[in-house]
Write a protein that holds these residues in place. Sequence first.
Motif, short mmCIF file in Angstrom:
data_model
loop_
_atom_site.label_atom_id
_atom_site.label_comp_id
_atom_site.label_asym_id
_atom_site.label_seq_id
_atom_site.Cartn_x
_atom_site.Cartn_y
_atom_site.Cartn_z
N SER A 1 48.32 -68.47 -33.97
CA SER A 1 49.61 -67.97 -33.50
C SER A 1 49.83 -66.59 -34.14
CB SER A 1 50.75 -68.92 -33.89
OG SER A 1 50.82 -69.07 -35.30
N ARG A 2 50.79 -65.88 -33.67
CA ARG A 2 51.06 -64.54 -34.19
C ARG A 2 51.91 -64.66 -35.45
NH1 ARG A 2 50.00 -59.83 -31.85
NH2 ARG A 2 51.19 -57.95 -32.37
N ILE A 3 51.35 -64.25 -36.58
CA ILE A 3 52.05 -64.36 -37.85
C ILE A 3 52.05 -63.00 -38.54
CG2 ILE A 3 51.45 -66.80 -38.13
CD1 ILE A 3 49.29 -65.93 -40.10
N GLY A 4 53.01 -62.81 -39.44
CA GLY A 4 53.09 -61.59 -40.23
C GLY A 4 52.48 -61.80 -41.60
N LEU A 5 51.64 -60.89 -42.02
CA LEU A 5 50.99 -61.05 -43.33
C LEU A 5 51.98 -60.91 -44.47
CD1 LEU A 5 47.57 -59.20 -42.90
CD2 LEU A 5 48.16 -61.60 -42.54
N GLY A 6 53.07 -60.18 -44.24
CA GLY A 6 54.10 -60.09 -45.29
C GLY A 6 54.71 -61.45 -45.58
N ASP A 7 54.99 -62.22 -44.54
CA ASP A 7 55.52 -63.56 -44.72
C ASP A 7 54.49 -64.45 -45.41
OD1 ASP A 7 57.81 -62.75 -43.44
OD2 ASP A 7 57.13 -63.45 -41.47
N LEU A 8 53.22 -64.25 -45.06
CA LEU A 8 52.15 -65.05 -45.67
C LEU A 8 52.07 -64.79 -47.16
CD1 LEU A 8 50.11 -66.97 -44.23
CD2 LEU A 8 48.41 -65.19 -44.57
N VAL A 9 52.22 -63.52 -47.55
CA VAL A 9 52.19 -63.17 -48.97
C VAL A 9 53.38 -63.78 -49.70
CG1 VAL A 9 52.42 -61.25 -50.59
CG2 VAL A 9 50.88 -61.04 -48.63
N ALA A 10 54.56 -63.71 -49.10
CA ALA A 10 55.76 -64.28 -49.73
C ALA A 10 55.61 -65.78 -49.92
CB ALA A 10 56.98 -63.97 -48.87
N ASP A 11 55.09 -66.48 -48.92
CA ASP A 11 54.92 -67.93 -49.03
C ASP A 11 53.90 -68.28 -50.10
OD1 ASP A 11 56.73 -68.22 -47.00
OD2 ASP A 11 55.22 -68.50 -45.42
N VAL B 1 55.29 -54.36 -41.08
CA VAL B 1 54.93 -55.69 -40.57
C VAL B 1 53.53 -55.63 -39.96
CG1 VAL B 1 55.52 -57.52 -38.96
CG2 VAL B 1 57.33 -56.24 -40.13
N VAL B 2 52.64 -56.49 -40.47
CA VAL B 2 51.26 -56.53 -40.00
C VAL B 2 51.02 -57.88 -39.32
CG1 VAL B 2 48.83 -56.31 -40.64
CG2 VAL B 2 50.58 -55.08 -41.94
N PRO B 3 51.14 -57.93 -37.99
CA PRO B 3 50.96 -59.21 -37.30
C PRO B 3 49.48 -59.45 -36.95
CG PRO B 3 51.73 -57.58 -35.74
CD PRO B 3 51.56 -56.87 -37.07
N VAL B 4 49.01 -60.68 -37.11
CA VAL B 4 47.65 -61.06 -36.73
C VAL B 4 47.69 -62.40 -36.02
CG1 VAL B 4 46.54 -59.82 -38.63
CG2 VAL B 4 47.26 -62.19 -38.96
N GLN B 5 46.66 -62.67 -35.23
CA GLN B 5 46.51 -63.97 -34.58
C GLN B 5 45.69 -64.85 -35.51
OE1 GLN B 5 48.91 -63.69 -31.70
NE2 GLN B 5 47.43 -65.29 -31.33
N ILE C 1 42.10 -53.01 -38.75
CA ILE C 1 41.77 -54.09 -39.68
C ILE C 1 42.96 -54.38 -40.58
CG2 ILE C 1 40.25 -54.83 -41.54
CD1 ILE C 1 38.85 -54.63 -38.87
N ALA C 2 43.34 -55.67 -40.65
CA ALA C 2 44.37 -56.12 -41.58
C ALA C 2 43.69 -56.56 -42.87
CB ALA C 2 45.16 -57.28 -40.99
N CYS C 3 44.28 -56.19 -43.99
CA CYS C 3 43.66 -56.47 -45.29
C CYS C 3 44.65 -57.21 -46.19
CB CYS C 3 43.21 -55.17 -45.96
SG CYS C 3 42.44 -55.41 -47.58
N LEU C 4 44.21 -58.32 -46.74
CA LEU C 4 44.93 -59.06 -47.77
C LEU C 4 44.12 -58.96 -49.05
CD1 LEU C 4 45.96 -62.32 -45.87
CD2 LEU C 4 47.54 -60.69 -46.90
N SER C 5 44.72 -58.42 -50.11
CA SER C 5 43.99 -58.27 -51.37
C SER C 5 44.73 -58.95 -52.50
CB SER C 5 43.77 -56.79 -51.69
OG SER C 5 45.00 -56.15 -51.94
N VAL C 6 43.96 -59.50 -53.44
CA VAL C 6 44.51 -60.15 -54.63
C VAL C 6 43.80 -59.54 -55.84
CG1 VAL C 6 44.85 -62.30 -55.87
CG2 VAL C 6 44.94 -62.28 -53.36
N ALA C 7 44.54 -58.79 -56.66
CA ALA C 7 43.98 -58.14 -57.84
C ALA C 7 44.49 -58.83 -59.09
CB ALA C 7 44.36 -56.66 -57.86
#
Length: 375
Positions: free
Chosen positions: A224-234, A257-261, A298-304
């Motif tokens: 589904s179409r989700i926002g990575l910002g919401d994913l980070v907050a959760d 807002v970075v939406p991805v499927q 490209i959407a990028c999620l990083s954890v440092a």
Amino acid sequence: MIPEILLIVAVTAGLGLLVALAGLGAMRLLRERSIGVMLAVVVVVTVVATVGGVVAITLKMIIEGTPRDIVLSVVVVGGLVGLGVATVLSRRVVTASRKLVDAVHAVSPSGEFTPPRGLPAELGTIAGSLDQAYRRLRLGHERERALESARRELVAWVSHDLRTPLAGMRAMAEALEDGVVSDEETVRRYHRQIRLEVDRLSGMVDDLFELSRIHAGTLRLSRSRIGLGDLVADALAGVEQLARAKGVRLTGEADQVVPVQADAAELSRALRNLVVNAIRHTPGDGTVVVRASAEDDIACLSVADCCGGIPADDLPRVFDVAFRGETARTPSADGAGAGLGLAIARGIVEAHEGSIGVVNADAGCRFEIRLSLSA
């Protein structure tokens, strides 16, 4: 004049047709024989058709004496030359094919195939295809051996990780049952510890089930179409208690807002595994930074984190099953599992047709998930 030409054409065509039919019959009978034999049949058919036509026309034209002998001699010599060339060519083809067969028979158990040189173009193409096929087989065998080694290692490590908490739970249960401990504080502590061990074992079983689905290819994504910002907050909200207990600061950053499927639950689990791993390896008063950004398509999620970096020899193995980068396998006080979190994260990201990697950066390391925005 014209009727004679038509007669010549008719005679040569008829003889050629008869010889061609005979040749096709011979090739059908010899279809499973050597290529050299088939080439010889082709040349013989051509020569016989030519010689037969010339001889028939020569006799029809009633050429006698020296002219007829000259014509027949030239035709016979041409036919013999053609047969000789066909014999040499067929031998070369047969020799080249035998070289290719010998090279296949000489393949070592490791799958090393050496294509022979000096082959005709078609056989050279076959040799190249065989070389690529053997390379793919070698890679498949190497992956199979690696998976088998990982499976045995996983069974051994998980067995140890299960045995340790089970032994502690059994000892505490027996102590409670036999009345060895009776004071209320100790009983509460034993009950609390048993509950923690049960939660840890449940998490390990859940990780094993998820990993088995990934390896079996039965992981089904509900995109589904989700926002990575919401994913980070959760993800940060879910690990806040663990970070507070460890004394680690959590920071979340997100661009526009970075939406991805994507499958929100599975991708959230992958990100949470990365954040939990970062918290466990970051010392107190350290900081874990989770960032969501977009670069081109490209959407990028990083954890440092601030773990101090990963040894270069361990970097390629970070996402291997049951790898924790440490010798001791005793579960830690924070409830660390069997080292499956990163392997699960990789499986989930690859199921999304994305990529995951890790690099040493600053005072620690940085894990990155990359997903296509067009997916």
